[in-house]
Design a protein around this motif. Sequence first.
Motif, PDB file in Angstrom:
ATOM      1  N   VAL A 110      92.096  13.426   8.676  1.00  0.00           N
ATOM      2  CA  VAL A 110      92.897  13.604   9.877  1.00  0.00           C
ATOM      3  C   VAL A 110      92.016  14.240  10.935  1.00  0.00           C
ATOM      4  N   VAL A 111      91.953  13.593  12.087  1.00  0.00           N
ATOM      5  CA  VAL A 111      91.170  14.127  13.203  1.00  0.00           C
ATOM      6  C   VAL A 111      91.878  15.359  13.742  1.00  0.00           C
ATOM      7  N   PHE A 112      91.106  16.389  13.976  1.00  0.00           N
ATOM      8  CA  PHE A 112      91.618  17.688  14.398  1.00  0.00           C
ATOM      9  C   PHE A 112      90.804  18.078  15.624  1.00  0.00           C
ATOM     10  N   SER A 113      91.338  17.818  16.818  1.00  0.00           N
ATOM     11  CA  SER A 113      90.509  17.987  18.002  1.00  0.00           C
ATOM     12  C   SER A 113      91.309  18.421  19.220  1.00  0.00           C
ATOM     13  N   GLU A 114      90.613  19.093  20.131  1.00  0.00           N
ATOM     14  CA  GLU A 114      91.241  19.494  21.380  1.00  0.00           C
ATOM     15  C   GLU A 114      91.075  18.427  22.458  1.00  0.00           C
ATOM     16  N   HIS A 115      90.335  17.388  22.153  1.00  0.00           N
ATOM     17  CA  HIS A 115      90.143  16.299  23.102  1.00  0.00           C
ATOM     18  C   HIS A 115      91.237  15.262  22.884  1.00  0.00           C
ATOM     19  N   HIS A 116      92.120  15.142  23.850  1.00  0.00           N
ATOM     20  CA  HIS A 116      93.311  14.321  23.699  1.00  0.00           C
ATOM     21  C   HIS A 116      93.169  12.936  24.313  1.00  0.00           C
ATOM     22  N   ASP A 117      91.943  12.526  24.633  1.00  0.00           N
ATOM     23  CA  ASP A 117      91.800  11.220  25.268  1.00  0.00           C
ATOM     24  C   ASP A 117      92.031  10.101  24.259  1.00  0.00           C
ATOM     25  N   THR A 118      92.614   9.024  24.742  1.00  0.00           N
ATOM     26  CA  THR A 118      92.979   7.910  23.857  1.00  0.00           C
ATOM     27  C   THR A 118      91.762   7.192  23.303  1.00  0.00           C
ATOM     28  N   ASP A 119      90.636   7.215  24.007  1.00  0.00           N
ATOM     29  CA  ASP A 119      89.428   6.564  23.487  1.00  0.00           C
ATOM     30  C   ASP A 119      88.973   7.210  22.182  1.00  0.00           C
ATOM     31  N   ASN A 120      88.969   8.547  22.155  1.00  0.00           N
ATOM     32  CA  ASN A 120      88.583   9.270  20.947  1.00  0.00           C
ATOM     33  C   ASN A 120      89.551   8.980  19.803  1.00  0.00           C
ATOM     34  N   LEU A 121      90.833   8.988  20.100  1.00  0.00           N
ATOM     35  CA  LEU A 121      91.843   8.723  19.092  1.00  0.00           C
ATOM     36  C   LEU A 121      91.746   7.294  18.575  1.00  0.00           C
ATOM     37  N   ASP A 122      91.627   6.339  19.485  1.00  0.00           N
ATOM     38  CA  ASP A 122      91.497   4.936  19.082  1.00  0.00           C
ATOM     39  C   ASP A 122      90.261   4.721  18.211  1.00  0.00           C
ATOM     40  N   ARG A 123      89.166   5.336  18.599  1.00  0.00           N
ATOM     41  CA  ARG A 123      87.925   5.210  17.826  1.00  0.00           C
ATOM     42  C   ARG A 123      88.087   5.808  16.426  1.00  0.00           C
ATOM     43  N   ALA A 124      88.758   6.963  16.347  1.00  0.00           N
ATOM     44  CA  ALA A 124      88.971   7.611  15.053  1.00  0.00           C
ATOM     45  C   ALA A 124      89.859   6.754  14.152  1.00  0.00           C
ATOM     46  N   ILE A 125      90.926   6.196  14.704  1.00  0.00           N
ATOM     47  CA  ILE A 125      91.817   5.340  13.915  1.00  0.00           C
ATOM     48  C   ILE A 125      91.068   4.090  13.456  1.00  0.00           C
ATOM     49  N   LYS A 126      90.272   3.512  14.348  1.00  0.00           N
ATOM     50  CA  LYS A 126      89.478   2.326  14.001  1.00  0.00           C
ATOM     51  C   LYS A 126      88.487   2.643  12.878  1.00  0.00           C
ATOM     52  N   ASN A 127      87.972   3.875  12.874  1.00  0.00           N
ATOM     53  CA  ASN A 127      87.021   4.286  11.838  1.00  0.00           C
ATOM     54  C   ASN A 127      87.687   4.738  10.543  1.00  0.00           C
ATOM     55  N   GLY A 128      89.029   4.741  10.512  1.00  0.00           N
ATOM     56  CA  GLY A 128      89.725   5.026   9.265  1.00  0.00           C
ATOM     57  C   GLY A 128      90.524   6.315   9.198  1.00  0.00           C
ATOM     58  N   ALA A 129      90.648   7.049  10.301  1.00  0.00           N
ATOM     59  CA  ALA A 129      91.420   8.292  10.274  1.00  0.00           C
ATOM     60  C   ALA A 129      92.879   8.005   9.935  1.00  0.00           C
ATOM     61  N   SER A 130      93.469   8.887   9.158  1.00  0.00           N
ATOM     62  CA  SER A 130      94.873   8.752   8.759  1.00  0.00           C
ATOM     63  C   SER A 130      95.822   9.289   9.815  1.00  0.00           C
ATOM     64  N   GLY A 131      95.297  10.092  10.719  1.00  0.00           N
ATOM     65  CA  GLY A 131      96.152  10.685  11.739  1.00  0.00           C
ATOM     66  C   GLY A 131      95.369  11.580  12.666  1.00  0.00           C
ATOM     67  N   TYR A 132      96.112  12.296  13.502  1.00  0.00           N
ATOM     68  CA  TYR A 132      95.522  13.127  14.535  1.00  0.00           C
ATOM     69  C   TYR A 132      96.375  14.368  14.724  1.00  0.00           C
ATOM     70  N   VAL A 133      95.746  15.517  14.756  1.00  0.00           N
ATOM     71  CA  VAL A 133      96.419  16.771  15.077  1.00  0.00           C
ATOM     72  C   VAL A 133      95.677  17.390  16.255  1.00  0.00           C
TER      73      VAL A 133
END
Length: 161
Positions: A110-133
């Motif tokens: 699960v990505v745990f980050s203070e950067h809320h931009d959609t590019d970072n989130l999309d990239r993390a999901i594409k790379n296999g992240a199960s979620g985002y906090v």
Amino acid sequence: MLCTDLTCAYPKGKEIRMKTNKRNADGFDLFQLQQTKVLLIDDDRTIRRMVSMTISDYCSLQEAIDAQTGLEKIIEFEPDIVFLDLNLPDDNGHNILKWVMNNKPDTRTVVFSEHHDTDNLDRAIKNGASGYVAKPFDPKRMMQHICHTPKATSKKKNKWR
């Protein structure tokens, strides 16, 4: 009975309050949750302390302050779930995420980050992240991710019940 204020939401909209008993009416097994191994990889000392105070009573928690230590702990601790900061001092969290997906694909990350931009989130999901906090983190959100690890959701009967 005493209850905590942490809850776990199951996919069908059921909400389960974590009680001091070993198993509640919905079959949620606190013994199984306590066996869940959680690794937090984050360089922010305050965040690590807050997370530890929030979840360490409910699961087995280890921490890493950088990517190298995080990779070492993934190998030796074999966590069920990793909360991964994307901005670490020695490497990019996306590289760690890729490594975990290639080498430990059963580990929820699960990505745990203070950067809320959609590019970072999309990239993390594409790379296999199960979620985002998002930071600052919501304890209930973290617990929801932990509650959905295979070990925590096991429906096996607790022999100590």
